[in-house]
Motif scaffolding. Structure first.
Motif, PDB file in Angstrom:
ATOM      1  N   THR A  93      -6.048  -5.327   4.766  1.00 26.82           N
ATOM      2  CA  THR A  93      -4.951  -5.669   3.857  1.00 26.82           C
ATOM      3  C   THR A  93      -4.901  -7.181   3.647  1.00 26.82           C
ATOM      4  O   THR A  93      -5.039  -7.675   2.517  1.00 26.82           O
ATOM      5  CB  THR A  93      -3.603  -5.181   4.407  1.00 26.82           C
TER       6      THR A  93
ATOM      7  N   ASP B 285       2.010  -5.495   7.502  1.00 30.85           N
ATOM      8  CA  ASP B 285       1.846  -5.253   6.063  1.00 30.85           C
ATOM      9  C   ASP B 285       3.189  -5.128   5.357  1.00 30.85           C
ATOM     10  O   ASP B 285       3.334  -5.529   4.197  1.00 30.85           O
ATOM     11  CB  ASP B 285       1.038  -3.967   5.838  1.00 30.85           C
TER      12      ASP B 285
ATOM     13  N   SER C 199      -0.644   1.957   4.792  1.00 32.90           N
ATOM     14  CA  SER C 199      -0.022   0.722   4.305  1.00 32.90           C
ATOM     15  C   SER C 199      -1.005  -0.094   3.473  1.00 32.90           C
ATOM     16  O   SER C 199      -0.669  -0.570   2.385  1.00 32.90           O
ATOM     17  CB  SER C 199       0.505  -0.107   5.481  1.00 32.90           C
ATOM     18  N   GLY C 200      -2.230  -0.267   3.981  1.00 30.55           N
ATOM     19  CA  GLY C 200      -3.233  -0.988   3.208  1.00 30.55           C
ATOM     20  C   GLY C 200      -3.634  -0.254   1.946  1.00 30.55           C
ATOM     21  O   GLY C 200      -3.858  -0.869   0.899  1.00 30.55           O
TER      22      GLY C 200
ATOM     23  N   ASN D  55      -6.628  -0.209   7.124  1.00 36.06           N
ATOM     24  CA  ASN D  55      -5.286  -0.234   7.730  1.00 36.06           C
ATOM     25  C   ASN D  55      -4.437   0.964   7.331  1.00 36.06           C
ATOM     26  O   ASN D  55      -3.210   0.876   7.264  1.00 36.06           O
ATOM     27  CB  ASN D  55      -4.565  -1.537   7.389  1.00 36.06           C
TER      28      ASN D  55
ATOM     29  N   ASP E 157     -10.655  -8.209   1.919  1.00 33.52           N
ATOM     30  CA  ASP E 157      -9.259  -7.784   2.008  1.00 33.52           C
ATOM     31  C   ASP E 157      -8.723  -7.443   0.625  1.00 33.52           C
ATOM     32  O   ASP E 157      -9.165  -8.004  -0.386  1.00 33.52           O
ATOM     33  CB  ASP E 157      -8.391  -8.892   2.624  1.00 33.52           C
TER      34      ASP E 157
ATOM     35  N   PHE F 107      -1.182  -0.822  -0.961  1.00 34.12           N
ATOM     36  CA  PHE F 107      -1.413  -2.062  -1.709  1.00 34.12           C
ATOM     37  C   PHE F 107      -2.595  -1.908  -2.663  1.00 34.12           C
ATOM     38  O   PHE F 107      -2.575  -2.414  -3.787  1.00 34.12           O
ATOM     39  CB  PHE F 107      -1.658  -3.228  -0.752  1.00 34.12           C
TER      40      PHE F 107
END
Length: 341
Positions: free
Chosen positions: A128, A215, A246-247, A243, A203, A250
């Protein structure tokens, strides 16, 4: 008689009353002095405190950007121990603490993408955004308890480190590592081994405001050009989001149109299907040689994901990242050899 004499003669009153006034003043002075001494030594109703140790009276300098009025010491308080008494541990508040506010969240940048110039990329692994520990060490996945390099080592034939805490006790997962301490490599060699096998690191978030490393605290983020990177490296077959949800959220937030374009398919694991099936087809339909990229929402390597054991994380990554990636590497290597012939 004294009263009548004082009433009729002022001079007589002074002669009679002066000794009495002097005695009264003298007695008040004695009483006052006695009270002061009592306050110094304590009274039975409020005994003098006799703590076994005392903090140094000289206050440590403080620095704080917190809106709280309670200051935080920047140096440990010194304790004075009386002879023959048992030392006690200092109060936790004496430890160094850094205090920040949401208004002062630092804006940080991601690292450059890492890949091998002479090896075709088959798998792009996306975190992330670098944590505080990663920025401090200038290393991807720099926190010692982050599982990424431990898992990579188990799957690629090396070991990240000995695996000891600051108190020289081993981490819990050390007993489950595949390789011994004779396989330990320095960070630069670990990166080289990963990249030489066709894996790349980058990332999702290029820059952001964030307090800490979670995050959930990322604000005002700007994404990296993941689409452009994949266009420039058409050999990429999968994107692995390291991740977890959560990652991946994004990624979905900033590349939603790409997800809906038909160029991507979601991985076959449950995490990928639940998050991405609304926006893309499934890799179960077959992505071999059709140019589409598989998106894998992997189990998070962060120590914050404590609900998963190290073995669960490693087995998951071996199945959905390293095994298929190494198969692609062998195929690409074979194709390169045939081309050279």
């Amino acid at each position: 008689a004294m009263y009548k004499a004082c009433r009729n003669n002022k001079a007589a009153s002074l002669l009679i009353l002066s000794p009495l006034l002097f005695s009264h003043t003298y007695l008040r002075g004695i009483a006052s002095s006695f009270q002061i001494e009592q306050s110094m030594v304590g009274t039975p109703s409020s005994p003098r405190r006799t703590s076994r140790f005392f903090a140094n009276k000289k206050k440590s300098p403080v620095r704080s950007t917190s809106s709280s009025s309670e200051a935080v010491p920047t140096t440990p308080q010194r304790l004075i121990i009386r002879k023959g008494e048992t030392p006690q541990k200092p109060n936790k508040r004496s430890k160094v603490q850094s205090v920040t506010t949401d208004n002062n969240a630092a804006r940080t940048e991601s690292f450059d993408a890492l890949y091998h110039n002479e090896t075709r990329i088959h798998t792009l692994i996306l975190g992330t955004h670098p944590s505080v520990a990663s920025h401090a060490s200038n290393r991807y996945y720099g926190l010692p308890t982050n599982a990424f390099w431990w898992i990579a080592g188990d799957c690629l034939g090396f070991r990240r480190d000995v695996g000891l805490k600051k108190n020289d006790e081993p981490y819990k997962f050390v007993d489950h590592l595949v390789h011994g301490t004779d396989r330990i490599l320095p960070y630069e060699k670990q990166v080289e081994t990963l990249l030489q096998h066709g894996f790349a690191l980058w990332d999702v978030v290029a820059s952001c405001n964030r307090k800490g490393s979670l995050d959930a605290d990322i604000k005002d983020e700007r994404p990296n050009d993941i689409v452009g990177f994949c266009k420039a490296n058409p050999s990429i077959k999968r994107i692995v989001l390291s991740n977890g949800r959560s990652g991946s959220t994004f990624f979905l937030k900033h590349f939603r149109e790409w997800c809906k374009s038909g160029e991507l398919v979601h991985g076959t694991n449950d995490e990928s299907r639940k998050l991405f099936e609304k926006y893309m087809g499934s890799a179960a339909d077959g992505v071999e040689n059709d140019g589409r990229i598989e998106c894998v929402c992997a189990l998070p390597v962060s120590p914050a994901a404590a609900r998963y054991t190290y073995e669960e994380k490693r087995d998951h990554w071996r199945k959905y990242c390293y095994n298929p990636g190494l198969e692609d590497y062998q195929k690409m290597d074979k194709q390169a050899l045939e081309t050279d012939l």
